[in-house]
Design a protein around this motif. Structure first.
Motif, PDB file in Angstrom:
ATOM      1  N   TYR A 173       0.835  -1.117   0.109  1.00  0.00           N
ATOM      2  CA  TYR A 173      -0.115  -0.052   0.052  1.00  0.00           C
ATOM      3  C   TYR A 173       0.901   1.265   0.141  1.00  0.00           C
ATOM      4  O   TYR A 173       2.068   1.085   0.479  1.00  0.00           O
ATOM      5  CB  TYR A 173      -0.958   0.180   1.111  1.00  0.00           C
ATOM      6  N   TYR A 174       0.343   2.332  -0.358  1.00  0.00           N
ATOM      7  CA  TYR A 174       0.982   3.672  -0.274  1.00  0.00           C
ATOM      8  C   TYR A 174       0.037   4.509   0.677  1.00  0.00           C
ATOM      9  O   TYR A 174      -1.134   4.469   0.702  1.00  0.00           O
ATOM     10  CB  TYR A 174       1.269   4.267  -1.626  1.00  0.00           C
ATOM     11  N   ILE A 175       0.779   5.571   1.056  1.00  0.00           N
ATOM     12  CA  ILE A 175       0.031   6.542   1.915  1.00  0.00           C
ATOM     13  C   ILE A 175       0.341   7.994   1.594  1.00  0.00           C
ATOM     14  O   ILE A 175       1.962   8.131   1.459  1.00  0.00           O
ATOM     15  CB  ILE A 175       0.279   6.398   3.477  1.00  0.00           C
ATOM     16  N   SER A 176      -0.290   8.884   1.696  1.00  0.00           N
ATOM     17  CA  SER A 176       0.063  10.214   1.065  1.00  0.00           C
ATOM     18  C   SER A 176      -0.820  11.279   1.993  1.00  0.00           C
ATOM     19  O   SER A 176      -1.990  10.919   2.325  1.00  0.00           O
ATOM     20  CB  SER A 176      -0.255  10.607  -0.131  1.00  0.00           C
ATOM     21  N   ILE A 177      -0.180  12.316   2.690  1.00  0.00           N
ATOM     22  CA  ILE A 177      -0.866  13.162   3.612  1.00  0.00           C
ATOM     23  C   ILE A 177      -0.280  14.609   3.275  1.00  0.00           C
ATOM     24  O   ILE A 177       0.897  14.887   3.201  1.00  0.00           O
ATOM     25  CB  ILE A 177      -0.379  12.613   5.049  1.00  0.00           C
ATOM     26  N   CYS A 178      -1.422  15.487   3.516  1.00  0.00           N
ATOM     27  CA  CYS A 178      -0.729  16.982   3.440  1.00  0.00           C
ATOM     28  C   CYS A 178      -1.942  17.876   3.949  1.00  0.00           C
ATOM     29  O   CYS A 178      -3.321  17.412   4.009  1.00  0.00           O
ATOM     30  CB  CYS A 178      -0.178  17.245   2.116  1.00  0.00           C
ATOM     31  N   THR A 179      -1.574  19.259   3.962  1.00  0.00           N
ATOM     32  CA  THR A 179      -2.681  20.076   4.581  1.00  0.00           C
ATOM     33  C   THR A 179      -3.123  20.826   3.274  1.00  0.00           C
ATOM     34  O   THR A 179      -2.650  20.875   2.251  1.00  0.00           O
ATOM     35  CB  THR A 179      -1.884  21.119   5.223  1.00  0.00           C
ATOM     36  N   VAL A 180      -4.708  20.777   3.368  1.00  0.00           N
ATOM     37  CA  VAL A 180      -5.623  21.293   2.499  1.00  0.00           C
ATOM     38  C   VAL A 180      -6.387  22.176   3.105  1.00  0.00           C
ATOM     39  O   VAL A 180      -6.588  22.372   4.421  1.00  0.00           O
ATOM     40  CB  VAL A 180      -6.295  20.456   1.588  1.00  0.00           C
ATOM     41  N   PRO A 181      -7.100  23.365   2.490  1.00  0.00           N
ATOM     42  CA  PRO A 181      -7.845  24.211   3.160  1.00  0.00           C
ATOM     43  C   PRO A 181      -9.202  23.395   3.673  1.00  0.00           C
ATOM     44  O   PRO A 181      -9.572  22.457   3.117  1.00  0.00           O
ATOM     45  CB  PRO A 181      -8.457  24.930   1.794  1.00  0.00           C
ATOM     46  N   ASN A 182      -9.713  23.965   4.658  1.00  0.00           N
ATOM     47  CA  ASN A 182     -11.046  23.127   5.034  1.00  0.00           C
ATOM     48  C   ASN A 182     -12.208  23.510   4.386  1.00  0.00           C
ATOM     49  O   ASN A 182     -13.025  24.228   4.958  1.00  0.00           O
ATOM     50  CB  ASN A 182     -11.137  23.457   6.637  1.00  0.00           C
ATOM     51  N   HIS A 183     -12.199  23.172   3.163  1.00  0.00           N
ATOM     52  CA  HIS A 183     -13.439  23.625   2.285  1.00  0.00           C
ATOM     53  C   HIS A 183     -14.672  22.888   2.812  1.00  0.00           C
ATOM     54  O   HIS A 183     -15.837  23.267   2.335  1.00  0.00           O
ATOM     55  CB  HIS A 183     -13.184  23.561   0.904  1.00  0.00           C
ATOM     56  N   LEU A 184     -14.729  21.820   3.486  1.00  0.00           N
ATOM     57  CA  LEU A 184     -15.845  21.072   4.120  1.00  0.00           C
ATOM     58  C   LEU A 184     -16.322  21.777   5.253  1.00  0.00           C
ATOM     59  O   LEU A 184     -17.509  21.164   5.820  1.00  0.00           O
ATOM     60  CB  LEU A 184     -15.558  19.599   4.153  1.00  0.00           C
ATOM     61  N   GLY A 185     -15.559  22.624   5.773  1.00  0.00           N
ATOM     62  CA  GLY A 185     -15.968  23.312   7.342  1.00  0.00           C
ATOM     63  C   GLY A 185     -16.026  22.237   8.376  1.00  0.00           C
ATOM     64  O   GLY A 185     -16.927  22.431   9.054  1.00  0.00           O
ATOM     65  N   LEU A 186     -15.193  21.284   8.235  1.00  0.00           N
ATOM     66  CA  LEU A 186     -14.910  20.094   9.319  1.00  0.00           C
ATOM     67  C   LEU A 186     -14.692  20.688  10.633  1.00  0.00           C
ATOM     68  O   LEU A 186     -13.671  21.546  10.665  1.00  0.00           O
ATOM     69  CB  LEU A 186     -14.171  18.912   8.813  1.00  0.00           C
ATOM     70  N   ASP A 187     -15.221  20.262  11.716  1.00  0.00           N
ATOM     71  CA  ASP A 187     -14.860  20.727  12.962  1.00  0.00           C
ATOM     72  C   ASP A 187     -14.780  19.419  13.906  1.00  0.00           C
ATOM     73  O   ASP A 187     -15.569  18.934  14.322  1.00  0.00           O
ATOM     74  CB  ASP A 187     -16.115  21.575  13.798  1.00  0.00           C
ATOM     75  N   ARG A 188     -13.300  19.143  13.961  1.00  0.00           N
ATOM     76  CA  ARG A 188     -13.142  17.938  14.839  1.00  0.00           C
ATOM     77  C   ARG A 188     -13.704  16.883  14.287  1.00  0.00           C
ATOM     78  O   ARG A 188     -13.875  15.885  15.051  1.00  0.00           O
ATOM     79  CB  ARG A 188     -13.228  18.018  16.449  1.00  0.00           C
ATOM     80  N   GLU A 189     -13.911  16.878  13.075  1.00  0.00           N
ATOM     81  CA  GLU A 189     -14.607  15.613  12.271  1.00  0.00           C
ATOM     82  C   GLU A 189     -13.504  14.957  11.097  1.00  0.00           C
ATOM     83  O   GLU A 189     -13.002  15.781  10.605  1.00  0.00           O
ATOM     84  CB  GLU A 189     -15.901  16.144  11.861  1.00  0.00           C
ATOM     85  N   GLU A 190     -13.796  13.699  11.184  1.00  0.00           N
ATOM     86  CA  GLU A 190     -13.011  12.954   9.997  1.00  0.00           C
ATOM     87  C   GLU A 190     -14.012  12.530   8.918  1.00  0.00           C
ATOM     88  O   GLU A 190     -14.951  11.993   9.445  1.00  0.00           O
ATOM     89  CB  GLU A 190     -12.549  11.893  10.629  1.00  0.00           C
ATOM     90  N   ALA A 191     -13.969  12.967   7.490  1.00  0.00           N
ATOM     91  CA  ALA A 191     -14.884  12.413   6.572  1.00  0.00           C
ATOM     92  C   ALA A 191     -14.093  11.496   5.698  1.00  0.00           C
ATOM     93  O   ALA A 191     -12.850  11.864   5.333  1.00  0.00           O
ATOM     94  CB  ALA A 191     -15.123  13.875   5.863  1.00  0.00           C
ATOM     95  N   VAL A 192     -14.731  10.466   5.548  1.00  0.00           N
ATOM     96  CA  VAL A 192     -14.092   9.229   4.724  1.00  0.00           C
ATOM     97  C   VAL A 192     -14.757   8.944   3.717  1.00  0.00           C
ATOM     98  O   VAL A 192     -16.076   8.766   3.666  1.00  0.00           O
ATOM     99  CB  VAL A 192     -13.968   8.106   5.703  1.00  0.00           C
ATOM    100  N   HIS A 193     -14.227   8.411   2.745  1.00  0.00           N
ATOM    101  CA  HIS A 193     -14.755   7.612   1.444  1.00  0.00           C
ATOM    102  C   HIS A 193     -13.908   6.916   0.945  1.00  0.00           C
ATOM    103  O   HIS A 193     -12.557   6.710   0.535  1.00  0.00           O
ATOM    104  CB  HIS A 193     -15.007   8.808   0.297  1.00  0.00           C
TER     105      HIS A 193
END
Ligand code: FAD
Length: 403
Positions: A173-193
Protein backbone atom coordinates in the motif's frame (compact mmCIF):
# COMPACT_ATOMS: atom_id res chain seq x y z
CA UNK A 1 29.84 8.68 27.33
CA UNK A 2 29.45 10.79 24.20
CA UNK A 3 26.54 9.47 22.16
CA UNK A 4 25.49 10.63 18.71
CA UNK A 5 21.82 10.30 17.71
CA UNK A 6 20.88 10.58 14.03
CA UNK A 7 17.34 11.98 13.60
CA UNK A 8 15.47 14.58 15.67
CA UNK A 9 11.94 13.24 15.39
CA UNK A 10 10.04 11.29 18.08
CA UNK A 11 12.60 8.51 18.68
CA UNK A 12 15.62 10.84 18.49
CA UNK A 13 14.40 13.58 20.82
CA UNK A 14 12.98 11.08 23.34
CA UNK A 15 16.24 9.07 23.37
CA UNK A 16 18.20 12.31 23.86
CA UNK A 17 15.98 13.17 26.84
CA UNK A 18 16.49 9.83 28.56
CA UNK A 19 20.24 9.65 27.87
CA UNK A 20 20.70 13.10 29.38
CA UNK A 21 18.52 12.08 32.31
CA UNK A 22 20.89 9.19 33.06
CA UNK A 23 24.01 11.35 32.80
CA UNK A 24 25.18 10.55 29.27
CA UNK A 25 26.21 13.26 26.83
CA UNK A 26 23.97 13.04 23.74
CA UNK A 27 24.33 15.05 20.50
CA UNK A 28 21.57 14.95 17.87
CA UNK A 29 22.20 15.42 14.15
CA UNK A 30 19.15 16.08 11.94
CA UNK A 31 19.20 16.28 8.16
CA UNK A 32 16.39 18.85 7.97
CA UNK A 33 17.21 22.52 8.68
CA UNK A 34 14.84 22.52 11.69
CA UNK A 35 12.52 20.18 13.58
CA UNK A 36 10.19 18.72 10.95
CA UNK A 37 6.57 19.77 11.11
CA UNK A 38 3.72 18.03 9.42
CA UNK A 39 2.37 14.55 9.30
CA UNK A 40 -0.84 12.96 10.36
CA UNK A 41 -2.30 12.73 13.81
CA UNK A 42 -0.58 10.03 15.82
CA UNK A 43 -1.64 8.06 18.88
CA UNK A 44 0.16 7.69 22.21
CA UNK A 45 -1.13 4.55 23.84
CA UNK A 46 -0.52 1.99 26.58
CA UNK A 47 3.09 1.84 27.81
CA UNK A 48 3.95 5.00 25.83
CA UNK A 49 1.53 6.98 28.03
CA UNK A 50 3.55 5.80 31.01
CA UNK A 51 6.79 6.90 29.30
CA UNK A 52 5.27 10.31 28.48
CA UNK A 53 4.20 10.69 32.11
CA UNK A 54 7.71 9.79 33.35
CA UNK A 55 9.09 12.46 30.97
CA UNK A 56 6.62 14.98 32.42
CA UNK A 57 5.01 15.70 29.04
CA UNK A 58 1.74 13.80 29.30
CA UNK A 59 -0.22 16.91 30.35
CA UNK A 60 1.28 18.90 27.46
CA UNK A 61 0.30 16.12 25.07
CA UNK A 62 -3.26 16.06 26.41
CA UNK A 63 -3.42 19.86 26.23
CA UNK A 64 -2.66 19.67 22.51
CA UNK A 65 -4.81 16.61 21.80
CA UNK A 66 -6.73 16.61 18.53
CA UNK A 67 -10.07 16.40 20.38
CA UNK A 68 -11.68 14.59 17.45
CA UNK A 69 -15.43 13.95 17.83
CA UNK A 70 -16.72 11.81 15.00
CA UNK A 71 -15.84 10.01 11.79
CA UNK A 72 -18.38 10.14 8.98
CA UNK A 73 -18.42 7.93 5.91
CA UNK A 74 -19.68 9.38 2.62
CA UNK A 75 -20.65 7.67 -0.61
CA UNK A 76 -19.45 8.77 -4.04
CA UNK A 77 -22.23 11.33 -4.44
CA UNK A 78 -21.53 12.95 -1.06
CA UNK A 79 -24.35 11.30 0.88
CA UNK A 80 -23.58 10.66 4.56
CA UNK A 81 -23.86 6.88 4.98
CA UNK A 82 -22.50 6.07 8.43
CA UNK A 83 -21.07 7.84 11.47
CA UNK A 84 -19.00 6.53 14.32
CA UNK A 85 -17.30 7.84 17.42
CA UNK A 86 -13.80 9.16 16.59
CA UNK A 87 -12.09 7.16 19.35
CA UNK A 88 -13.62 3.92 18.12
CA UNK A 89 -12.65 4.82 14.55
CA UNK A 90 -9.06 5.41 15.72
CA UNK A 91 -8.95 2.27 17.90
CA UNK A 92 -8.44 4.34 21.04
CA UNK A 93 -9.52 3.32 24.52
CA UNK A 94 -9.94 5.58 27.51
CA UNK A 95 -6.73 7.38 28.39
CA UNK A 96 -5.12 7.01 24.94
CA UNK A 97 -4.04 10.35 23.49
CA UNK A 98 -4.09 11.59 19.91
CA UNK A 99 -1.90 14.49 18.83
CA UNK A 100 -0.48 15.88 15.60
CA UNK A 101 2.94 14.36 14.91
CA UNK A 102 4.51 17.82 14.52
CA UNK A 103 3.07 19.03 17.86
CA UNK A 104 4.51 16.02 19.68
CA UNK A 105 7.88 16.54 17.99
CA UNK A 106 7.85 20.17 19.14
CA UNK A 107 7.01 19.22 22.75
CA UNK A 108 9.91 16.72 22.87
CA UNK A 109 12.33 19.12 21.20
CA UNK A 110 11.42 21.93 23.62
CA UNK A 111 12.03 19.53 26.52
CA UNK A 112 15.59 18.83 25.40
CA UNK A 113 16.82 21.78 23.35
CA UNK A 114 18.47 23.63 26.28
CA UNK A 115 20.34 20.55 27.53
CA UNK A 116 21.27 18.68 24.37
CA UNK A 117 23.41 19.75 21.41
CA UNK A 118 21.37 19.71 18.17
CA UNK A 119 23.09 19.93 14.78
CA UNK A 120 20.64 20.67 11.95
CA UNK A 121 21.13 20.46 8.21
CA UNK A 122 23.67 17.67 8.43
CA UNK A 123 23.93 13.94 8.06
CA UNK A 124 26.38 11.15 8.92
CA UNK A 125 28.53 9.91 6.03
CA UNK A 126 30.62 7.30 7.80
CA UNK A 127 31.15 5.55 11.16
CA UNK A 128 34.64 4.09 11.72
CA UNK A 129 35.34 1.16 14.08
CA UNK A 130 37.05 3.49 16.57
CA UNK A 131 33.87 5.63 16.77
CA UNK A 132 35.02 8.46 14.50
CA UNK A 133 31.99 9.82 12.69
CA UNK A 134 32.20 11.85 9.50
CA UNK A 135 29.47 14.25 8.39
CA UNK A 136 28.33 15.93 5.19
CA UNK A 137 29.09 19.39 6.63
CA UNK A 138 30.51 19.24 10.17
CA UNK A 139 34.08 18.22 11.00
CA UNK A 140 34.66 14.58 12.02
CA UNK A 141 34.09 13.79 15.71
CA UNK A 142 34.54 10.74 17.95
CA UNK A 143 31.59 9.18 19.77
CA UNK A 144 31.37 6.17 22.06
CA UNK A 145 28.04 5.14 20.56
CA UNK A 146 25.90 6.04 17.54
CA UNK A 147 22.12 5.68 17.71
CA UNK A 148 20.14 5.61 14.46
CA UNK A 149 16.76 7.27 15.02
CA UNK A 150 16.46 8.41 11.42
CA UNK A 151 13.22 6.71 10.43
CA UNK A 152 12.08 3.92 8.16
CA UNK A 153 14.63 4.86 5.45
CA UNK A 154 17.43 5.13 8.04
CA UNK A 155 20.80 6.35 6.86
CA UNK A 156 22.51 4.93 9.96
CA UNK A 157 21.02 1.49 9.27
CA UNK A 158 22.34 1.58 5.72
CA UNK A 159 25.84 2.54 6.92
CA UNK A 160 26.05 -0.05 9.72
CA UNK A 161 23.82 -2.92 8.58
CA UNK A 162 23.44 -2.69 4.79
CA UNK A 163 20.82 -1.82 2.19
CA UNK A 164 17.18 -1.18 3.18
CA UNK A 165 15.91 -3.96 0.89
CA UNK A 166 17.40 -6.55 3.29
CA UNK A 167 15.10 -5.45 6.10
CA UNK A 168 12.06 -3.84 4.40
CA UNK A 169 8.76 -5.67 4.14
CA UNK A 170 6.39 -3.93 1.71
CA UNK A 171 2.76 -4.27 2.85
CA UNK A 172 1.46 -3.47 -0.65
CA UNK A 173 0.00 0.00 0.00
CA UNK A 174 0.95 3.67 -0.30
CA UNK A 175 0.03 6.59 1.93
CA UNK A 176 0.02 10.30 1.25
CA UNK A 177 -0.81 13.13 3.63
CA UNK A 178 -0.79 16.92 3.42
CA UNK A 179 -2.48 20.11 4.55
CA UNK A 180 -5.43 21.38 2.47
CA UNK A 181 -7.98 24.19 3.02
CA UNK A 182 -10.90 23.12 5.22
CA UNK A 183 -13.40 23.62 2.39
CA UNK A 184 -15.86 21.15 3.95
CA UNK A 185 -16.00 23.21 7.17
CA UNK A 186 -15.10 20.19 9.31
CA UNK A 187 -14.98 20.72 13.07
CA UNK A 188 -12.96 17.98 14.82
CA UNK A 189 -14.54 15.62 12.35
CA UNK A 190 -13.08 13.02 10.03
CA UNK A 191 -14.76 12.54 6.63
CA UNK A 192 -14.04 9.28 4.81
CA UNK A 193 -14.80 7.90 1.38
CA UNK A 194 -13.82 4.38 0.36
CA UNK A 195 -13.60 3.14 -3.22
CA UNK A 196 -12.31 -0.32 -4.06
CA UNK A 197 -8.60 -0.40 -3.17
CA UNK A 198 -8.52 3.34 -2.47
CA UNK A 199 -9.49 5.41 0.57
CA UNK A 200 -9.63 9.19 0.96
CA UNK A 201 -9.95 10.85 4.32
CA UNK A 202 -10.03 14.53 5.29
CA UNK A 203 -10.23 15.94 8.79
CA UNK A 204 -9.73 19.05 10.83
CA UNK A 205 -8.51 18.89 14.41
CA UNK A 206 -9.03 21.32 17.26
CA UNK A 207 -7.41 24.73 16.73
CA UNK A 208 -6.64 23.95 13.09
CA UNK A 209 -8.12 26.36 10.58
CA UNK A 210 -7.00 24.02 7.77
CA UNK A 211 -7.62 20.35 7.17
CA UNK A 212 -5.42 17.35 6.44
CA UNK A 213 -6.09 15.10 3.49
CA UNK A 214 -4.96 11.49 3.72
CA UNK A 215 -5.01 8.99 0.88
CA UNK A 216 -4.23 5.28 1.07
CA UNK A 217 -4.29 2.81 -1.77
CA UNK A 218 -3.15 -0.67 -2.62
CA UNK A 219 -0.35 -0.75 -5.14
CA UNK A 220 2.57 -2.69 -6.46
CA UNK A 221 5.94 -1.07 -5.57
CA UNK A 222 6.31 2.25 -7.45
CA UNK A 223 9.63 3.57 -8.65
CA UNK A 224 10.08 7.29 -8.04
CA UNK A 225 12.55 9.87 -6.81
CA UNK A 226 12.22 10.24 -3.00
CA UNK A 227 13.06 13.96 -3.23
CA UNK A 228 10.71 14.80 -6.13
CA UNK A 229 7.38 15.75 -4.53
CA UNK A 230 5.92 16.94 -7.85
CA UNK A 231 6.42 13.45 -9.27
CA UNK A 232 4.88 11.94 -6.12
CA UNK A 233 1.84 14.24 -6.44
CA UNK A 234 1.39 12.93 -9.99
CA UNK A 235 1.55 9.34 -8.76
CA UNK A 236 -1.09 10.14 -6.16
CA UNK A 237 -3.35 11.75 -8.79
CA UNK A 238 -2.99 8.69 -11.05
CA UNK A 239 -3.80 6.32 -8.18
CA UNK A 240 -6.92 8.30 -7.22
CA UNK A 241 -8.17 8.96 -10.75
CA UNK A 242 -11.89 8.24 -11.05
CA UNK A 243 -12.58 8.24 -7.29
CA UNK A 244 -15.69 10.32 -6.62
CA UNK A 245 -16.88 12.34 -3.60
CA UNK A 246 -14.57 15.30 -2.79
CA UNK A 247 -11.49 13.58 -4.18
CA UNK A 248 -11.06 15.70 -7.36
CA UNK A 249 -11.22 18.92 -5.27
CA UNK A 250 -8.78 17.46 -2.72
CA UNK A 251 -6.33 16.49 -5.45
CA UNK A 252 -6.50 20.08 -6.78
CA UNK A 253 -5.68 21.37 -3.29
CA UNK A 254 -2.79 18.88 -2.93
CA UNK A 255 -0.99 20.64 -5.80
CA UNK A 256 -0.38 23.67 -3.52
CA UNK A 257 0.54 21.67 -0.41
CA UNK A 258 3.93 22.50 1.11
CA UNK A 259 4.06 19.62 3.62
CA UNK A 260 3.36 16.75 1.23
CA UNK A 261 4.17 13.31 2.73
CA UNK A 262 4.30 10.24 0.48
CA UNK A 263 5.60 6.78 1.29
CA UNK A 264 4.92 3.09 0.92
CA UNK A 265 3.54 1.19 3.88
CA UNK A 266 6.69 -0.64 4.80
CA UNK A 267 7.79 -2.48 7.89
CA UNK A 268 11.38 -3.00 9.03
CA UNK A 269 12.26 -6.44 10.37
CA UNK A 270 15.77 -7.10 11.76
CA UNK A 271 17.23 -10.01 13.72
CA UNK A 272 19.33 -7.60 15.77
CA UNK A 273 19.10 -3.84 16.22
CA UNK A 274 22.75 -3.34 17.17
CA UNK A 275 26.12 -3.91 15.55
CA UNK A 276 29.42 -2.84 17.09
CA UNK A 277 28.88 0.59 18.61
CA UNK A 278 25.77 1.34 16.54
CA UNK A 279 22.18 0.72 17.66
CA UNK A 280 18.82 1.62 16.09
CA UNK A 281 15.62 2.89 17.73
CA UNK A 282 12.08 3.70 16.49
CA UNK A 283 11.13 3.27 12.83
CA UNK A 284 14.79 2.79 11.85
CA UNK A 285 14.85 -0.47 13.82
CA UNK A 286 11.28 -1.77 13.82
CA UNK A 287 8.92 0.39 11.78
CA UNK A 288 5.45 -1.09 12.19
CA UNK A 289 3.99 1.19 9.45
CA UNK A 290 1.41 3.96 9.89
CA UNK A 291 -1.32 1.30 9.59
CA UNK A 292 -0.28 -0.13 12.98
CA UNK A 293 -1.16 3.13 14.72
CA UNK A 294 1.76 2.33 17.02
CA UNK A 295 4.86 3.85 15.38
CA UNK A 296 5.01 6.79 17.77
CA UNK A 297 4.36 4.67 20.85
CA UNK A 298 7.05 2.18 19.78
CA UNK A 299 9.50 5.07 19.35
CA UNK A 300 8.73 6.50 22.82
CA UNK A 301 8.97 3.14 24.56
CA UNK A 302 12.09 2.17 22.57
CA UNK A 303 13.82 5.40 23.60
CA UNK A 304 13.01 4.79 27.27
CA UNK A 305 14.17 1.18 27.24
CA UNK A 306 17.35 1.77 25.21
CA UNK A 307 18.58 4.61 27.43
CA UNK A 308 17.51 2.76 30.58
CA UNK A 309 19.32 -0.44 29.63
CA UNK A 310 22.46 1.53 28.76
CA UNK A 311 22.32 3.23 32.16
CA UNK A 312 21.65 -0.08 33.92
CA UNK A 313 24.69 -1.64 32.30
CA UNK A 314 22.77 -4.30 30.35
CA UNK A 315 23.35 -2.30 27.17
CA UNK A 316 22.24 -3.50 23.77
CA UNK A 317 21.48 -7.04 24.99
CA UNK A 318 19.07 -5.70 27.58
CA UNK A 319 17.41 -3.47 24.98
CA UNK A 320 16.90 -6.39 22.59
CA UNK A 321 15.59 -8.63 25.38
CA UNK A 322 13.10 -6.10 26.78
CA UNK A 323 11.78 -4.84 23.43
CA UNK A 324 11.56 -7.89 21.15
CA UNK A 325 8.13 -9.29 22.18
CA UNK A 326 6.63 -5.79 22.38
CA UNK A 327 7.86 -4.97 18.88
CA UNK A 328 6.56 -8.29 17.48
CA UNK A 329 3.09 -7.72 18.96
CA UNK A 330 2.86 -4.21 17.52
CA UNK A 331 4.23 -5.08 14.10
CA UNK A 332 1.48 -7.67 13.72
CA UNK A 333 -1.08 -4.85 13.85
CA UNK A 334 0.07 -3.24 10.58
CA UNK A 335 -0.97 -5.88 8.01
CA UNK A 336 -4.12 -6.65 10.04
CA UNK A 337 -5.32 -3.03 10.39
CA UNK A 338 -4.69 -1.99 6.81
CA UNK A 339 -7.25 -4.52 5.59
CA UNK A 340 -9.95 -2.48 7.35
CA UNK A 341 -8.59 0.81 5.97
CA UNK A 342 -8.29 0.01 2.27
CA UNK A 343 -11.00 -2.38 1.15
CA UNK A 344 -10.65 -4.28 -2.11
CA UNK A 345 -14.25 -4.59 -3.38
CA UNK A 346 -17.58 -2.73 -3.48
CA UNK A 347 -19.28 -5.62 -1.70
CA UNK A 348 -16.78 -5.51 1.17
CA UNK A 349 -17.17 -1.71 1.47
CA UNK A 350 -20.97 -2.11 1.57
CA UNK A 351 -20.64 -4.73 4.31
CA UNK A 352 -18.27 -2.58 6.39
CA UNK A 353 -20.60 0.43 6.24
CA UNK A 354 -23.59 -1.75 7.14
CA UNK A 355 -21.71 -3.00 10.21
CA UNK A 356 -20.81 0.55 11.27
CA UNK A 357 -24.48 1.56 11.00
CA UNK A 358 -25.76 -1.47 12.89
CA UNK A 359 -23.04 -1.60 15.55
CA UNK A 360 -24.76 0.65 18.15
CA UNK A 361 -27.90 -1.52 17.98
CA UNK A 362 -26.33 -5.00 18.05
CA UNK A 363 -26.65 -7.14 21.21
CA UNK A 364 -22.93 -8.08 21.37
CA UNK A 365 -21.89 -4.44 20.80
CA UNK A 366 -19.36 -4.15 23.66
CA UNK A 367 -17.63 -7.41 22.75
CA UNK A 368 -17.35 -6.34 19.11
CA UNK A 369 -15.92 -2.95 20.11
CA UNK A 370 -13.41 -4.72 22.34
CA UNK A 371 -12.42 -6.88 19.37
CA UNK A 372 -11.76 -3.73 17.30
CA UNK A 373 -9.90 -1.63 19.90
CA UNK A 374 -8.76 -4.51 22.15
CA UNK A 375 -6.11 -5.86 19.76
CA UNK A 376 -4.32 -2.49 19.62
CA UNK A 377 -4.65 -2.03 23.37
CA UNK A 378 -3.18 -5.47 24.11
CA UNK A 379 -0.20 -4.80 21.82
CA UNK A 380 0.26 -1.28 23.26
CA UNK A 381 0.52 -2.69 26.79
CA UNK A 382 2.59 -5.79 25.93
CA UNK A 383 5.61 -4.61 27.93
CA UNK A 384 6.27 -4.01 31.61
CA UNK A 385 8.46 -0.95 31.95
CA UNK A 386 11.35 -1.31 34.36
CA UNK A 387 12.31 1.44 36.78
CA UNK A 388 15.86 2.21 35.71
CA UNK A 389 18.29 3.73 38.17
CA UNK A 390 19.63 7.16 37.20
CA UNK A 391 23.38 7.28 36.63
CA UNK A 392 24.14 9.64 39.51
CA UNK A 393 22.61 7.15 41.97
CA UNK A 394 24.94 4.37 40.85
CA UNK A 395 28.52 4.00 42.01
CA UNK A 396 29.73 2.63 38.69
CA UNK A 397 28.30 2.52 35.19
CA UNK A 398 29.20 -0.13 32.68
CA UNK A 399 29.00 0.50 28.94
CA UNK A 400 27.01 -1.32 26.31
CA UNK A 401 27.81 -4.91 25.55
CA UNK A 402 28.95 -4.27 22.02
CA UNK A 403 28.02 -7.50 20.29
C1 FAD B 1 7.57 14.69 8.17
C2 FAD B 1 7.06 13.38 8.70
C3 FAD B 1 5.69 13.08 8.61
C4 FAD B 1 5.20 11.88 9.10
N1 FAD B 1 3.87 11.64 9.02
C5 FAD B 1 3.37 10.51 9.54
C6 FAD B 1 2.00 10.26 9.50
O1 FAD B 1 1.25 11.06 8.99
N2 FAD B 1 1.51 9.12 10.04
C7 FAD B 1 2.33 8.23 10.64
O2 FAD B 1 1.85 7.23 11.14
N3 FAD B 1 3.65 8.43 10.69
C8 FAD B 1 4.19 9.55 10.14
N4 FAD B 1 5.53 9.76 10.22
C9 FAD B 1 6.35 8.74 10.86
C10 FAD B 1 6.21 8.81 12.38
O3 FAD B 1 6.71 10.03 12.84
C11 FAD B 1 7.00 7.64 12.92
O4 FAD B 1 6.41 6.42 12.53
C12 FAD B 1 7.06 7.53 14.43
O5 FAD B 1 6.77 8.71 15.09
C13 FAD B 1 8.44 7.02 14.83
O6 FAD B 1 9.34 8.09 14.73
P1 FAD B 1 10.87 7.99 14.42
O7 FAD B 1 11.47 9.10 15.20
O8 FAD B 1 11.38 6.61 14.62
O9 FAD B 1 10.98 8.26 12.83
P2 FAD B 1 10.56 9.57 11.96
O10 FAD B 1 9.45 10.30 12.61
O11 FAD B 1 10.37 9.12 10.57
O12 FAD B 1 11.83 10.51 12.07
C14 FAD B 1 13.08 10.31 11.44
C15 FAD B 1 13.86 11.62 11.57
O13 FAD B 1 15.16 11.38 11.05
C16 FAD B 1 15.49 12.43 10.15
N5 FAD B 1 16.44 11.92 9.19
C17 FAD B 1 16.21 11.16 8.10
N6 FAD B 1 17.36 10.91 7.46
C18 FAD B 1 18.33 11.51 8.15
C19 FAD B 1 19.76 11.60 7.98
N7 FAD B 1 20.38 11.06 6.94
N8 FAD B 1 20.46 12.29 8.90
C20 FAD B 1 19.85 12.91 9.94
N9 FAD B 1 18.51 12.85 10.14
C21 FAD B 1 17.77 12.16 9.27
C22 FAD B 1 14.16 12.85 9.55
O14 FAD B 1 14.23 14.16 9.00
C23 FAD B 1 13.27 12.78 10.77
O15 FAD B 1 13.32 13.95 11.54
C24 FAD B 1 6.08 10.94 9.71
C25 FAD B 1 7.45 11.24 9.80
C26 FAD B 1 7.95 12.44 9.32
C27 FAD B 1 9.43 12.75 9.44
Amino acid sequence: MDILISGASIAGTATAYWLKHYGFNPTVVERAPAIREGGYKVDVRGAALDVAERMGVLDAIRARSTDMRIATHYDGSGRRVATMDADLFGGRQSGDAEIMRGDLNEILYDLTRDHVEYIFDDSITGIADDGTVTFERSAPRRFDLVIGADGVHSNTRRLAFGEESRFARDLGYYISICTVPNHLGLDREEAVHAAPGRTANVYSTRQDSNAKALFMWSSKPLSYDFRDTEQQKELLAEAMAGVEWEVPALLDAVRDAKDFYFDSLTQIHMDRWSSGRVVLVGDAAYCASPASGQGTSLALVGAYVLAGELAAGDGFDGYEREMRAFVDANQQLGPANVKGMVIPSRAAIWFQLKMIKLLPHLPGRDKMIDRIAGAIHRAATAITLKDYQPLQERSQVSGPSAS
